[in-house]
Enzyme design. Structure first.
Site, PDB file in Angstrom:
ATOM      1  N   LEU A 118       0.849  -1.179   0.000  1.00 50.80           N
ATOM      2  CA  LEU A 118       0.000   0.000   0.000  1.00 50.80           C
ATOM      3  C   LEU A 118       0.887   1.233   0.000  1.00 50.80           C
ATOM      4  O   LEU A 118       1.995   1.208   0.556  1.00 50.80           O
ATOM      5  CB  LEU A 118      -0.893   0.038   1.253  1.00 50.80           C
ATOM      6  CG  LEU A 118      -1.987  -1.014   1.402  1.00 50.80           C
ATOM      7  CD1 LEU A 118      -2.721  -0.804   2.723  1.00 50.80           C
ATOM      8  CD2 LEU A 118      -2.970  -0.963   0.245  1.00 50.80           C
ATOM      9  N   ASP A 119       0.411   2.326  -0.586  1.00 54.45           N
ATOM     10  CA  ASP A 119       1.117   3.597  -0.464  1.00 54.45           C
ATOM     11  C   ASP A 119       1.300   3.926   1.006  1.00 54.45           C
ATOM     12  O   ASP A 119       0.477   3.538   1.852  1.00 54.45           O
ATOM     13  CB  ASP A 119       0.305   4.734  -1.095  1.00 54.45           C
ATOM     14  CG  ASP A 119       0.088   4.550  -2.580  1.00 54.45           C
ATOM     15  OD1 ASP A 119       0.909   3.857  -3.195  1.00 54.45           O
ATOM     16  OD2 ASP A 119      -0.887   5.097  -3.107  1.00 54.45           O
ATOM     17  N   SER A 120       2.335   4.676   1.310  1.00 55.66           N
ATOM     18  CA  SER A 120       2.539   5.084   2.708  1.00 55.66           C
ATOM     19  C   SER A 120       1.357   5.899   3.211  1.00 55.66           C
ATOM     20  O   SER A 120       1.021   5.851   4.395  1.00 55.66           O
ATOM     21  CB  SER A 120       3.830   5.899   2.845  1.00 55.66           C
ATOM     22  OG  SER A 120       3.743   7.113   2.120  1.00 55.66           O
ATOM     23  N   ARG A 223      -6.855   6.552  -6.675  1.00 57.60           N
ATOM     24  CA  ARG A 223      -6.610   7.993  -6.560  1.00 57.60           C
ATOM     25  C   ARG A 223      -6.682   8.665  -7.928  1.00 57.60           C
ATOM     26  O   ARG A 223      -7.286   9.739  -8.077  1.00 57.60           O
ATOM     27  CB  ARG A 223      -5.248   8.232  -5.901  1.00 57.60           C
ATOM     28  CG  ARG A 223      -5.171   7.690  -4.476  1.00 57.60           C
ATOM     29  CD  ARG A 223      -3.743   7.592  -3.963  1.00 57.60           C
ATOM     30  NE  ARG A 223      -3.124   8.915  -3.804  1.00 57.60           N
ATOM     31  CZ  ARG A 223      -1.872   9.088  -3.407  1.00 57.60           C
ATOM     32  NH1 ARG A 223      -1.094   8.032  -3.149  1.00 57.60           N
ATOM     33  NH2 ARG A 223      -1.387  10.296  -3.262  1.00 57.60           N
TER      34      ARG A 223
END
Length: 312
Positions: A118-120, A223
């Site tokens: 996952l993205d930070s 996103r």
């Protein structure tokens, strides 16, 4: 501090690979990976596997720290973590920041690895293999889209449709140019599909609470797709904001040791919210003849912000 630099003195000429296996007790595979990644040097120069060494050498190794983060679910072959916002899944480069890998390897050992990421900025569920034997089988579930992933998000604006699908090809840039970290909608990109279901609307604050199910696996897919329909996610510092804000975020993004509290404070000052309002909320998959359905406890934070946050 996940990466540490250690100095050793080799008294008698010895091949680099042999030194790592005999003296440091690394497995042959681990020794090979360390050399291949250039993490063994002498006088600042990377050494080769068969190179004979004598004198001082420098070794940079990942040394996990206990973050006090417990696994949400544990199976004999894998575990699942509920990753907080602002925490990397993997360490980025040789910097000394923390990542989910710290919690994972400090609990389950050096063979344990995340099988996706996952993205930070995104919180939620991350599946991790506990050993090499299960790692590839678990990775294949994600690679071949055999895991149903559901995200919860808050977006700017009111979406009137109850449910729909976004189909738009996504191109990953990452060419080293200004803001190339952003993925873009482009006919040159790979096909991408995201299913959207509206959960609630807040017409006073002009926001929509929704679920998103990525039917393909592209970088920043949810996103990018939500921004492409003019409904960027609240707290997104790359999509739906000015280039100046994105640059400010990237320039202030720490590359050394930092605590989550400091990261949250910095993000709040920049974006006006504590974190990106996106959570990987549910994973459904089959493994070893057994069905698994796991839910993120951190989803509650997204819901609380939607229903309880004061008007701006």
């Amino acid at each position: 501090m996940p990466f540490v630099r250690e100095e050793y003195t080799i008294e008698q000429p010895l091949r680099a690979f042999v030194f790592l296996v005999r003296t440091l007790g690394l497995s042959p595979n681990a020794a090979q990976r360390l050399i291949d990644k250039g993490r063994m040097t002498q006088n600042g120069v990377k050494v080769g596997k068969a190179e004979e060494l004598q004198g001082k050498v420098e070794i940079t190794r990942f040394v996990p720290q206990d973050l006090g983060l417990a696994a949400l679910f544990v199976h004999k072959d894998f575990c699942v973590y509920d990753k907080p916002h602002h925490l990397l899944t993997h360490p980025k480069g040789l910097f000394a920041h923390s990542s989910l890998n710290d919690a994972l390897k400090s609990t389950f050992g050096v063979q344990a690895n995340p099988v996706h990421r996952l993205d930070s900025l995104t919180s939620g569920l991350v599946v991790c293999a506990r050993h090499r034997q299960s790692e590839q089988a678990l990775k294949n579930l994600f690679l071949h889209q055999k895991v149903q992933k559901t995200y919860t998000a808050i977006v700017h604006g009111i979406i009137e449709q109850e449910e729909f699908e976004i189909c738009a090809p996504i191109l990953v840039q990452n060419n080293g140019r200004d803001l190339s970290i952003r993925s873009v909608i482009s006919p040159k990109g790979k096909s991408a599909r995201t299913y959207i279901k509206v959960l609630d609307r807040d017409r006073v604050r002009d926001r929509t609470l929704l679920e998103a199910r990525p039917l393909t696996g592209r970088t920043h897919q949810i996103r990018v797709h939500l921004d492409s329909i003019q409904h960027p996610i609240v707290g997104d510092c790359l999509y739906g904001v000015s280039d100046e804000i994105s640059r400010c975020f990237l320039e202030s993004n720490p590359r050394d040791e930092d605590c989550l509290g400091a990261l949250r404070s910095r993000f709040l000052r920049l974006m006006g919210v504590p974190h990106l309002m996106l959570n990987a909320s549910r994973l459904v998959f089959s493994y070893g003849g057994e069905e698994f359905c796991l839910d993120s406890a951190l989803r509650a934070g997204i819901l609380a912000y939607f229903y309880d946050a004061p008007s701006e």
